[in-house]
Design an enzyme around this catalytic site. Structure first.
Site, mmCIF file in Angstrom:
data_model
loop_
_atom_site.group_PDB
_atom_site.id
_atom_site.type_symbol
_atom_site.label_atom_id
_atom_site.label_comp_id
_atom_site.label_asym_id
_atom_site.label_seq_id
_atom_site.Cartn_x
_atom_site.Cartn_y
_atom_site.Cartn_z
ATOM 1 N N ASP A 134 0.806 -1.223 0.000
ATOM 2 C CA ASP A 134 0.000 0.000 0.000
ATOM 3 C C ASP A 134 0.838 1.271 0.000
ATOM 4 O OD1 ASP A 134 -2.313 -1.409 -0.111
ATOM 5 O OD2 ASP A 134 -2.833 -1.180 2.007
ATOM 6 N N ASP B 35 -6.383 3.307 13.166
ATOM 7 C CA ASP B 35 -5.072 3.936 12.977
ATOM 8 C C ASP B 35 -5.161 5.295 12.283
ATOM 9 O OD1 ASP B 35 -3.593 1.976 14.298
ATOM 10 O OD2 ASP B 35 -3.529 0.701 12.528
ATOM 11 N N SER C 132 -3.470 -9.253 7.815
ATOM 12 C CA SER C 132 -2.934 -7.899 7.938
ATOM 13 C C SER C 132 -2.229 -7.829 9.294
ATOM 14 C CB SER C 132 -4.084 -6.895 7.864
ATOM 15 O OG SER C 132 -3.632 -5.650 8.334
ATOM 16 N N ARG D 221 1.359 4.693 17.115
ATOM 17 C CA ARG D 221 0.911 5.730 16.160
ATOM 18 C C ARG D 221 1.300 7.147 16.575
ATOM 19 N NH1 ARG D 221 1.421 1.733 13.103
ATOM 20 N NH2 ARG D 221 -0.407 0.478 12.666
HETATM 21 N N1 ARG Z 1 -7.166 -3.392 16.118
HETATM 22 C C1 ARG Z 1 -5.904 -2.982 16.601
HETATM 23 C C2 ARG Z 1 -5.959 -1.511 16.940
HETATM 24 O O1 ARG Z 1 -6.834 -0.843 16.546
HETATM 25 C C3 ARG Z 1 -4.775 -3.328 15.668
HETATM 26 C C4 ARG Z 1 -4.649 -2.491 14.455
HETATM 27 C C5 ARG Z 1 -3.552 -2.978 13.566
HETATM 28 N N2 ARG Z 1 -3.307 -2.106 12.481
HETATM 29 C C6 ARG Z 1 -3.115 -2.521 11.232
HETATM 30 N N3 ARG Z 1 -2.955 -1.603 10.331
HETATM 31 N N4 ARG Z 1 -3.092 -3.796 10.886
HETATM 32 O O2 ARG Z 1 -5.108 -1.010 17.615
#
Ligand code: ARG
Length: 401
Positions: free
Chosen positions: A15, A126, A177, A97
């Site tokens: 991506d 995110d 992912s 983040r």
């Molecule tokens: N669900 C988790 C969170 O919101 C993990 C997110 C993982 N991010 C990703 N881009 N795969 O913190």
């Protein structure tokens, strides 16, 4: 006229690799790629990531090793606050983040960029964390979200890249992912989207399957100073090193697998698989030491604030005023949270089997049922009478239940 510049949070994946070209074609940006190592990278990998960004058309490619900063400035707060979202998730991605955004903003200032960018979709948390953090620390920067705006499927993105000769990352194509850092590993998508389906073993990387864990328990002692873990089995380590060491040892015993249904901020319930051997172990130990060292009124108030604190971090409010105020409260509570916790790692569990502290409030003279009891039991009679008085008055007036 020169092109506007943008600093992109670059992971090296498909991506963000195609996003570089998309940002040039659709918005006229020159992209500076910024890859941050928060503990996800194998040795040598960040060099390959740096080169890949250039091959994909970035005008500059920066790599930052932020493992220590991540541990010291972010994970240490989560430990002090026993931060678990919905009582289960140690906030792996949510903690990284704000750090990544801080670096994006700094790089934007250093390189004269007007914008920063991330590769998140519109369905997750995110995007919120990147953008709300940017609003807090650099409200005047533009934030671009090419993947969200573009909305391409994976296959369409690959076709688009091949048409343009963009050298997209090859290698084993994970069916999941994944996001990963020192504090743990997250997995979503593929078969995991069926919440009834048991996760296949290939989801996991940092923890052994119970069938493969040792048949002997292993003991591990953690030393804490002011709420912060500083040593494993008496050996002093930096927090980043300590987490990696505990992760390896607890993971071998299958500790830290979390399979949960999670409430995302954007309203979606999702099925998430986490692997956090160190987080589960360190948090169990820290919480236990607090039970020994915190006065009970303070402990109860802290427990109530902890879930709120985890929710703030989950929801992207790391740099918000309430989060800062709770940090100040938590820091005050940690003054006497120093001591040692013994844990036993065995068959998927990290169990506390002992704890001690110079500041511990456990008083054997008060607790013992043996010789040496200093607790004056004659005082208990009057105490119980007064404690129960309102109940008694109520019951006399209103009758028994
Ligand atoms: N669900 C988790 C969170 O919101 C993990 C997110 C993982 N991010 C990703 N881009 N795969 O913190």
């Amino acid at each position: 006229m020169t092109s506007p510049r943008l600093v992109l949070a670059y992971s090296g994946g498909l991506d963000t690799s195609v996003a570089i070209r998309w940002l040039a074609e659709h918005k006229g940006y020159e992209t500076i790629a910024l890859a941050i190592d928060v503990g996800q990278a194998a040795p040598g990998e960040m060099d390959r990531v740096r080169q890949r960004a250039l091959d994909c058309g970035a005008v500059e490619s920066l790599v930052v090793d932020a493992k220590q900063e991540f541990a010291d400035d972010f994970v240490s707060h989560a430990i002090a606050a026993n931060a678990l979202y919905m009582g289960k998730y140690p906030l792996v991605s949510a903690l990284s983040r704000p750090l990544i955004t801080r670096h994006l903003v700094q790089a934007a200032h250093e390189h004269g960029a007007q914008a920063i960018g991330h590769g998140c979709t519109g369905k997750g948390n995110d995007q919120v964390r990147f953008e709300v953090t940017a609003m807090a620390i650099a409200p005047d920067l533009t934030v671009e979200a090419p993947i969200r705006e573009w909305g391409l499927t994976r296959d369409a993105a690959i076709a688009w890249a091949i048409e343009r000769n963009i050298p997209i990352p090859v290698g084993k194509d994970s069916p999941y992912s994944i996001d990963e850092n020192l504090w743990g590993r997250t997995a979503e998508c593929g078969i995991l989207e069926d919440p009834w389906a048991q996760p296949p073993e290939d989801v996991y990387e940092r923890s052994a399957a119970l069938a493969d864990t040792p048949d002997e328990p292993e003991e591990l002692t953690l030393t804490f100073v002011d709420g912060r873990p500083v040593a494993v089995d008496g050996v002093k380590l930096s927090l980043a090193e300590l987490i990696a060491e505990v992760d390896r040892r607890a993971g071998r015993h299958g500790v830290g697998r979390i399979d949960m249904i999670e409430d995302r901020l954007v309203g979606i319930k999702s099925r998430e698989i986490y692997e956090c051997p160190a987080a589960v172990t360190v948090l169990a130990a820290h919480r236990d030491l607090e039970d020994l060292c915190l006065e009970q009124e303070l402990a109860q108030e802290k427990r109530a604030l902890e879930s709120r604190y985890a929710q703030l971090i989950y929801n992207g409010l790391w740099f918000a005023p309430l989060k800062r105020a709770v940090d100040a409260f938590v820091a005050e509570t940690q003054r006497y949270v120093s001591g040692e916790v013994r844990l036993q790692l065995f068959k998927g569990h990290a169990s506390v089997v002992g704890r001690r502290s110079e500041h511990g409030l456990y008083d054997e003279g008060l607790a013992t049922y043996d010789e040496g009891d200093q607790f004056d039991q004659t005082q208990a009679e009057g105490f119980v009478k007064l404690w129960g008085l309102p109940t008694k008055v109520w019951a006399r007036r209103q009758g028994q239940l």
